[in-house]
Write an enzyme that holds these catalytic residues in place. Structure first.
Site, PDB file in Angstrom:
ATOM      1  N   LYS A  12      -0.036  11.731   5.780  1.00  0.00           N
ATOM      2  CA  LYS A  12       0.276  10.638   6.700  1.00  0.00           C
ATOM      3  C   LYS A  12       0.911   9.468   5.960  1.00  0.00           C
ATOM      4  CE  LYS A  12      -2.712   7.644   7.315  1.00  0.00           C
ATOM      5  NZ  LYS A  12      -3.105   6.303   6.798  1.00  0.00           N
ATOM      6  N   LYS A  63       0.836  -1.204   0.000  1.00  0.00           N
ATOM      7  CA  LYS A  63       0.000   0.000   0.000  1.00  0.00           C
ATOM      8  C   LYS A  63       0.870   1.253   0.000  1.00  0.00           C
ATOM      9  CE  LYS A  63      -3.496   2.759   0.125  1.00  0.00           C
ATOM     10  NZ  LYS A  63      -4.523   2.809   1.155  1.00  0.00           N
TER      11      LYS A  63
END
Length: 295
Positions: free
Chosen positions: A239, A171
């Site tokens: 993030k 990811k």
């Protein structure tokens, strides 16, 4: 009937819960936002009073939360998921978090007799609504096979990529490519418009050639129209860039373009665009050329 507990019913978790209900699963959910619980109830789901209750009453527990502190709080905290789930429960974290946190969850969960997968997703809000997410799964082959009926209503591309934590590393690579693509599409729009051309026409051509991408397919019209309603916020991509750079450091590799993309996304937050969709990198590109808000 498999009963599924879902903790986190926001932009991604809410549509995922709806798709699981439509597939015939019984769903019990928990979220801190009352309106999210109301939507689940209206769709036919049950509402839990805590993450622990959702876990205790379920055969499978899914978390879909913003970052590792939230996942650690609901999973590892006193009375949380790992405290409350029955032995043999399948716990699937579908958030995007640090690979090391995913490995810790797998270790602690395994010690308590739980089966744990990290299964972050790509595809944004539209993919969650349509049930066509890309799901990259870390954990054992056996647990991955057990989770297939759960993943089927949620995603189109569902791949076991390795042991615990591997899903989160894949990811991170995904977010690296997505961020870089948005940055380049933004610059292409600025170039086309500054040259006196219709960016919509230019991007239509790009989308049909080698430069074509899922981002151009889904986002070129909204970017040219300066519509930045969040499907995935700049704050969250910021993030994710931190996760990417930490993973690169752990792997001992250099990501020079990734560092630049991280700086552009950080600049977007600093300019007040954190709550906008990550396609709002276009505003940063405009400002750098004296064409946007900061001109």
């Amino acid at each position: 009937m498999t009963k599924i507990g879902i903790v986190g019913l926001g932009i991604m978790g809410g549509p995922m819960a709806s798709n699981l209900l439509d597939a015939g699963f019984e769903v019990i959910g928990f979220d801190l936002v009352t309106s999210s619980l109301e939507r689940l109830s209206a769709a036919g789901g049950n509402v839990a009073s805590s993450a622990g209750q959702a876990a205790a009453e379920s055969d499978v527990v899914i978390t879909m939360l913003p970052n590792h502190p939230q996942v650690e709080a609901v999973a590892l905290g006193e009375g949380g998921i790992l405290d409350s789930a029955k032995p043999g429960t399948l716990y699937i974290d579908m958030s995007t978090i640090r690979p090391e946190t995913a490995r810790r969850l797998a270790q602690v969960g395994g010690d308590r007799g739980l089966r744990v997968l990290d299964a972050p997703v790509s595809g944004g809000e539209r993919g969650a609504i349509d049930g066509v997410l890309s799901i990259m799964v870390g954990g054992s082959e056996e647990d991955f096979a057990s989770a297939q009926p759960i993943f089927a209503p949620l995603g189109k591309t569902i791949v076991h990529v390795g042991p615990a934590g591997a899903g989160q590393t894949v990811k991170a690579a995904n977010q690296l490519v997505v961020g870089g693509t948005y940055a380049l599409v933004a610059e292409a729009i600025v170039l086309l418009e500054a040259s006196g051309l219709d960016a919509s026409v230019g991007l239509d051509v790009l989308a049909g050639g080698l430069a074509g991408s899922r981002i151009l397919e889904l986002k070129r019209k909204s970017m040219v129209a300066r519509e930045f309603r969040p499907g995935f916020r700049i704050d969250l991509h910021h993030k994710d860039m931190g996760i990417i750079l930490d993973a690169a450091r752990d792997a001992g590799v250099a990501l020079p373009v990734g560092n630049l993309v991280a700086a552009l996304i950080a600049s977007a937050r600093a300019q007040g665009y954190g709550q906008l969709d990550h396609s709002a990198l276009l505003k940063v590109a405009e400002n750098l050329s004296g064409k946007g808000d900061a001109a």
